[in-house]
Design a protein around this motif. Structure first.
Motif, PDB file in Angstrom:
ATOM      1  N   VAL B  18      -0.998 -10.257  -1.475  1.00 50.70           N
ATOM      2  CA  VAL B  18       0.420 -10.481  -1.980  1.00 50.70           C
ATOM      3  C   VAL B  18       0.911 -10.064  -3.085  1.00 50.70           C
ATOM      4  CG1 VAL B  18       1.310 -12.284  -2.965  1.00 50.70           C
ATOM      5  CG2 VAL B  18      -0.213 -12.936  -0.924  1.00 50.70           C
ATOM      6  N   LEU B  19       0.166  -9.119  -4.274  1.00 44.33           N
ATOM      7  CA  LEU B  19       0.952  -8.901  -5.399  1.00 44.33           C
ATOM      8  C   LEU B  19       1.329  -7.082  -4.998  1.00 44.33           C
ATOM      9  CD1 LEU B  19      -1.916  -9.578  -8.145  1.00 44.33           C
ATOM     10  CD2 LEU B  19       0.566 -10.435  -8.151  1.00 44.33           C
ATOM     11  N   TRP B  20       0.398  -6.710  -4.062  1.00 45.68           N
ATOM     12  CA  TRP B  20       0.977  -5.514  -3.805  1.00 45.68           C
ATOM     13  C   TRP B  20       2.266  -5.421  -2.701  1.00 45.68           C
ATOM     14  CZ3 TRP B  20      -3.211  -2.852   0.592  1.00 45.68           C
ATOM     15  CH2 TRP B  20      -2.459  -1.828   1.087  1.00 45.68           C
ATOM     16  N   GLU B  21       2.089  -6.459  -2.295  1.00 37.26           N
ATOM     17  CA  GLU B  21       3.539  -6.826  -0.530  1.00 37.26           C
ATOM     18  C   GLU B  21       4.540  -7.344  -1.726  1.00 37.26           C
ATOM     19  OE1 GLU B  21       3.193  -7.977   2.097  1.00 37.26           O
ATOM     20  OE2 GLU B  21       5.888  -7.171   2.895  1.00 37.26           O
ATOM     21  N   VAL B  22       4.716  -8.386  -2.825  1.00 38.34           N
ATOM     22  CA  VAL B  22       5.204  -8.619  -3.654  1.00 38.34           C
ATOM     23  C   VAL B  22       6.107  -7.070  -4.061  1.00 38.34           C
ATOM     24  CG1 VAL B  22       6.315  -9.875  -5.157  1.00 38.34           C
ATOM     25  CG2 VAL B  22       4.894 -10.802  -4.079  1.00 38.34           C
ATOM     26  N   GLY B  23       5.162  -6.417  -4.966  1.00 38.71           N
ATOM     27  CA  GLY B  23       4.907  -5.356  -5.766  1.00 38.71           C
ATOM     28  C   GLY B  23       5.495  -4.425  -5.131  1.00 38.71           C
ATOM     29  N   VAL B  24       5.310  -3.786  -4.522  1.00 39.62           N
ATOM     30  CA  VAL B  24       5.405  -2.646  -3.143  1.00 39.62           C
ATOM     31  C   VAL B  24       7.011  -2.865  -2.692  1.00 39.62           C
ATOM     32  CG1 VAL B  24       5.997  -1.488  -1.243  1.00 39.62           C
ATOM     33  CG2 VAL B  24       4.192  -2.284  -3.043  1.00 39.62           C
ATOM     34  N   ARG B  25       7.670  -4.289  -2.788  1.00 44.47           N
ATOM     35  CA  ARG B  25       8.817  -4.904  -1.622  1.00 44.47           C
ATOM     36  C   ARG B  25      10.120  -4.846  -3.437  1.00 44.47           C
ATOM     37  NH1 ARG B  25       9.553  -5.782   2.332  1.00 44.47           N
ATOM     38  NH2 ARG B  25       7.557  -6.406   4.383  1.00 44.47           N
ATOM     39  N   LEU B  26       9.385  -4.936  -4.893  1.00 49.89           N
ATOM     40  CA  LEU B  26      10.326  -4.967  -6.196  1.00 49.89           C
ATOM     41  C   LEU B  26      10.753  -3.882  -6.248  1.00 49.89           C
ATOM     42  CD1 LEU B  26       9.326  -9.094  -7.170  1.00 49.89           C
ATOM     43  CD2 LEU B  26      11.307  -8.344  -6.109  1.00 49.89           C
ATOM     44  N   PHE B  27       9.599  -3.104  -6.718  1.00 50.73           N
ATOM     45  CA  PHE B  27       9.313  -1.569  -7.337  1.00 50.73           C
ATOM     46  C   PHE B  27       9.049  -0.387  -6.762  1.00 50.73           C
ATOM     47  CE2 PHE B  27       8.089  -5.484  -9.966  1.00 50.73           C
ATOM     48  CZ  PHE B  27       8.959  -5.849 -10.739  1.00 50.73           C
ATOM     49  N   GLY B  28       9.108  -0.793  -6.208  1.00 50.10           N
ATOM     50  CA  GLY B  28       7.960   0.855  -5.217  1.00 50.10           C
ATOM     51  C   GLY B  28       8.793   1.951  -4.373  1.00 50.10           C
ATOM     52  N   ASP B  29       8.918   2.404  -4.495  1.00 50.02           N
ATOM     53  CA  ASP B  29       9.297   3.877  -3.648  1.00 50.02           C
ATOM     54  C   ASP B  29       8.895   3.410  -2.060  1.00 50.02           C
ATOM     55  OD1 ASP B  29      10.392   6.626  -2.791  1.00 50.02           O
ATOM     56  OD2 ASP B  29      10.299   7.212  -4.805  1.00 50.02           O
ATOM     57  N   PRO B  30      10.055   3.717  -1.217  1.00 49.96           N
ATOM     58  CA  PRO B  30       9.035   3.743   0.328  1.00 49.96           C
ATOM     59  C   PRO B  30       8.948   5.845   0.657  1.00 49.96           C
ATOM     60  CG  PRO B  30      11.580   3.057   0.362  1.00 49.96           C
ATOM     61  CD  PRO B  30      11.252   3.251  -0.842  1.00 49.96           C
ATOM     62  N   LEU B  31       9.032   6.315   0.237  1.00 47.53           N
ATOM     63  CA  LEU B  31       8.588   7.497   0.523  1.00 47.53           C
ATOM     64  C   LEU B  31       6.831   7.671  -0.581  1.00 47.53           C
ATOM     65  CD1 LEU B  31      11.754  10.050  -0.978  1.00 47.53           C
ATOM     66  CD2 LEU B  31      10.609   8.733   1.844  1.00 47.53           C
ATOM     67  N   PHE B  32       6.652   6.683  -1.045  1.00 49.78           N
ATOM     68  CA  PHE B  32       5.412   6.801  -1.129  1.00 49.78           C
ATOM     69  C   PHE B  32       4.260   5.553  -1.126  1.00 49.78           C
ATOM     70  CE2 PHE B  32       7.906   9.622  -4.151  1.00 49.78           C
ATOM     71  CZ  PHE B  32       7.570  10.798  -4.353  1.00 49.78           C
ATOM     72  N   LEU B  33       5.218   4.164  -1.166  1.00 50.39           N
ATOM     73  CA  LEU B  33       4.247   3.390  -1.359  1.00 50.39           C
ATOM     74  C   LEU B  33       4.979   2.746   0.300  1.00 50.39           C
ATOM     75  CD1 LEU B  33       3.508   1.900  -4.542  1.00 50.39           C
ATOM     76  CD2 LEU B  33       1.673   1.584  -2.941  1.00 50.39           C
ATOM     77  N   SER B  34       3.258   1.990   0.582  1.00 50.40           N
ATOM     78  CA  SER B  34       4.141   0.664   1.560  1.00 50.40           C
ATOM     79  C   SER B  34       3.531  -0.482   1.328  1.00 50.40           C
ATOM     80  CB  SER B  34       3.391   1.321   3.596  1.00 50.40           C
ATOM     81  OG  SER B  34       4.117   2.202   3.198  1.00 50.40           O
ATOM     82  N   PRO B  35       4.432  -2.054   1.729  1.00 52.17           N
ATOM     83  CA  PRO B  35       3.528  -2.551   1.732  1.00 52.17           C
ATOM     84  C   PRO B  35       2.941  -3.198   2.898  1.00 52.17           C
ATOM     85  CG  PRO B  35       5.986  -3.253   2.125  1.00 52.17           C
ATOM     86  CD  PRO B  35       5.282  -1.928   1.942  1.00 52.17           C
ATOM     87  N   PRO B  36       1.671  -4.147   2.165  1.00 45.65           N
ATOM     88  CA  PRO B  36       0.755  -3.877   3.604  1.00 45.65           C
ATOM     89  C   PRO B  36       1.582  -4.402   4.597  1.00 45.65           C
ATOM     90  CG  PRO B  36      -0.137  -5.640   1.667  1.00 45.65           C
ATOM     91  CD  PRO B  36       1.176  -4.721   1.302  1.00 45.65           C
ATOM     92  N   SER B  37       1.938  -5.585   5.454  1.00 43.18           N
ATOM     93  CA  SER B  37       2.790  -5.167   6.614  1.00 43.18           C
ATOM     94  C   SER B  37       3.517  -4.690   7.505  1.00 43.18           C
ATOM     95  CB  SER B  37       4.207  -7.182   6.081  1.00 43.18           C
ATOM     96  OG  SER B  37       4.989  -6.381   5.531  1.00 43.18           O
ATOM     97  N   GLN B  38       4.095  -4.008   6.325  1.00 41.56           N
ATOM     98  CA  GLN B  38       4.573  -2.428   7.224  1.00 41.56           C
ATOM     99  C   GLN B  38       2.857  -1.586   7.773  1.00 41.56           C
ATOM    100  OE1 GLN B  38       7.270  -0.283   5.052  1.00 41.56           O
ATOM    101  NE2 GLN B  38       8.721  -1.819   5.533  1.00 41.56           N
ATOM    102  N   VAL B  39       2.144  -2.161   6.762  1.00 40.45           N
ATOM    103  CA  VAL B  39       0.778  -0.997   7.303  1.00 40.45           C
ATOM    104  C   VAL B  39       0.881  -1.888   8.636  1.00 40.45           C
ATOM    105  CG1 VAL B  39      -1.820  -0.965   6.746  1.00 40.45           C
ATOM    106  CG2 VAL B  39       0.135  -0.641   4.805  1.00 40.45           C
ATOM    107  N   VAL B  40       0.283  -3.312   8.657  1.00 42.73           N
ATOM    108  CA  VAL B  40      -0.216  -3.753   9.543  1.00 42.73           C
ATOM    109  C   VAL B  40       0.655  -3.289  11.142  1.00 42.73           C
ATOM    110  CG1 VAL B  40      -0.239  -5.822  10.725  1.00 42.73           C
ATOM    111  CG2 VAL B  40      -0.785  -5.640   8.894  1.00 42.73           C
ATOM    112  N   VAL B  41       1.689  -2.886  10.475  1.00 41.65           N
ATOM    113  CA  VAL B  41       3.017  -2.914  12.072  1.00 41.65           C
ATOM    114  C   VAL B  41       2.457  -1.140  12.326  1.00 41.65           C
ATOM    115  CG1 VAL B  41       5.109  -1.542  12.243  1.00 41.65           C
ATOM    116  CG2 VAL B  41       4.747  -4.308  11.151  1.00 41.65           C
TER     117      VAL B  41
END
Lengths: 252, 248
Positions: B18-41
């Protein structure tokens, strides 16, 4: 017994001499492609040249810098987290299998991610070295502090030991040997994984130099660096094993 | 209701996700990090991606071939070194010396010798996996109590009977320990070689996804490889535990 020892040594020396002789003969008569295996004499020559000129120094420095930072990170986090987890039986049972499970995943898989995050420079090597070294340190710290003989704790407490006394005089000395073993394993693993990751993708370092000479088809120079890396591995191994044995023996 | 350690552990893992998901959605650069939900997709997409599946199959094949080769060569070699006092004394230190060489340094040699296809990965995995097997087989043979051999001999057992009925059963637990360690080393060797250079293996795709900034796919591929590694390691660990049970 000493006669038998001597025979063992003779066989060992003979075996190594045989390999060197085979290397010498195979490359002298052009039986083996020189790109694959350069001649023994030219490799040795390059190695001597490398040591004399000192041109290995920048790469060695990079690798050692990465190792020092990676190990410091892993040792700090591993010991602190391990100690905190070891404070209660319950948290040991929660986290110990978690760390052990993560340890069984080959961490080198993370390297492409780390290159993405930290770039091709030392950052990604430090990250991979720290990740790999963290696990033996944390697992051994947990094991070391968790298995302190209850009798020691109970008797120290019944004699009225304070919390700091308890830590410095009972827990730490009892856990120390196991923690030190974890630190040694972590150090060696960090070195090996840094060499490995420098081989995969890097800008400098011993592993990088080996690969760049392999790619520029300069096998004698490549072998000189391979010799150097192997010697470094043996030296580091000997140093930490010695340090471990010395620390375990204790001051008196 | 009191929670057991297993439940809390799952809770910790969920919390981290959850921390990973929220953290990436709020602060992450989509070029480098993906939230777990997108990894599942991405993982679901990956299953339908035939070239990636083929690459995974190749890697699995490399792992298994190197492992089998290491056993086929390592077991007889370990026995040859371990069974005789003289060969053990003279050759075992050489094996330990070679084992201490950091093999990552000679990876380019394997590529030069075996090319960039699967053979170099198999060879590199083999060279990693064979050492634990040889070392544990030698140690296992050494650990047979001499009294057992002497008594078997005094009861009239010949050499082969002693080997098959006394030495071999005693060696099996440590042999399985060796196989477990060999699998760990095998994974390291093959994956290292794959990441170093690869034509159509998983290393090719990790590089492709990194360079094209598709972190979700990269995470998904790494997750699949990690799962393969865990399954292989766990299989070896179970086998080890099973085979060492008769002993105690």
């Amino acid at each position: 017994m000493s006669g038998e020892r001597l025979a063992y040594r003779l066989v060992q020396v003979g075996f190594i001499a045989l390999i060197l002789l085979a290397w010498y003969l195979a490359t002298r008569n052009g039986l083996v492609n020189p790109i694959l295996l350069p001649s023994l004499t030219s490799s040795w020559h390059e190695f001597v040249l490398l040591i004399e000129s000192g041109s290995y120094w920048p790469d060695l420095e990079v690798t050692m810098y990465e190792l020092a930072v990676a190990f410091s990170i892993a040792a700090t986090f591993g010991c602190v987290i391990g100690y905190i987890v070891s404070r209660t039986r319950f948290s040991v049972r929660v986290f110990d299998p978690l760390f052990a499970g993560m340890y069984s995943v080959p961490a080198i898989l993370l390297f492409p991610l780390y290159v993405l995050f930290f770039g091709l420079g030392p950052g990604s090597k430090i990250a991979i070295g720290a990740t790999i070294a963290f696990f033996p340190v944390v697992l051994n710290t947990i094991a070391g502090f968790d298995y302190v003989d209850r009798a020691y704790i109970v008797s120290a407490r019944s004699m009225g030991a304070s919390a700091p006394q308890m830590f410095w005089s009972v827990m730490l000395p009892a856990a120390f040997p196991v923690v030190i073993t974890g630190l040694r394993m972590g150090f060696i693993l960090a070195f090996l994984s840094i060499l490995g990751s420098e081989t995969i993708a890097s800008l400098a370092g011993l592993g990088h130099r080996i690969v760049s000479y392999a790619e520029s088809m300069d096998p004698a120079k490549m072998f000189a660096y391979i010799f150097l890396a192997i010697i470094m591995a043996f030296v580091l191994n000997a140093v930490v094993s010695l340090a471990e044995a010395r620390v375990k023996r204790g001051p008196g | 209701m009191k929670l057991g350690p297993g439940q809390v552990r799952i809770g910790v893992i969920i919390l981290l996700l959850v921390l990973w998901e929220v953290g990436v959605r709020l602060f992450g650069d989509p070029l480098f990090l993906s939230p777990p939900s997108q990894v599942v997709v991405a993982l679901i997409d990956l299953v339908g991606n035939q070239p990636v599946i083929n690459a995974l199959r190749t890697t699995l094949w490399e792992l298994v071939s190197a492992f089998v080769l290491a056993i086929v060569v390592g077991l007889p070699l370990g026995l040859a070194i371990g069974l005789q006092r003289f060969t053990r004394g003279s050759f075992f230190p050489i094996v330990l010396l070679l084992y201490a060489i950091p093999q990552a340094t000679i990876l380019p040699l394997f590529i030069l010798a075996f090319g960039i296809g699967p053979p170099s990965k198999i060879a590199f995995g083999f060279s990693h996996a064979i050492f634990p097997i040889v070392v544990t087989v030698v140690a296992g043979v050494q650990n047979v109590k001499p009294a057992l051999i002497v008594s078997a001999r005094s009861m009239g057992a010949n050499r082969s009977q002693i080997f098959f009925n006394v030495v071999l059963p005693h060696m099996i637990p440590s042999f399985f320990t060796g196989m477990r360690l060999a699998m760990t080393s095998d994974l390291l060797g093959v994956l290292l070689a794959e990441l170093y250079v690869s034509q159509a293996g998983v290393g090719h795709y990790t590089r492709l996804f990194t360079e094209s900034f598709e972190p979700a796919k990269l995470f998904a591929l790494i997750a699949v490889l990690a799962a393969i590694a865990v399954v292989l390691n766990e299989t070896c660990r179970r086998a080890e535990r099973r085979m060492s049970r008769w002993h105690d």
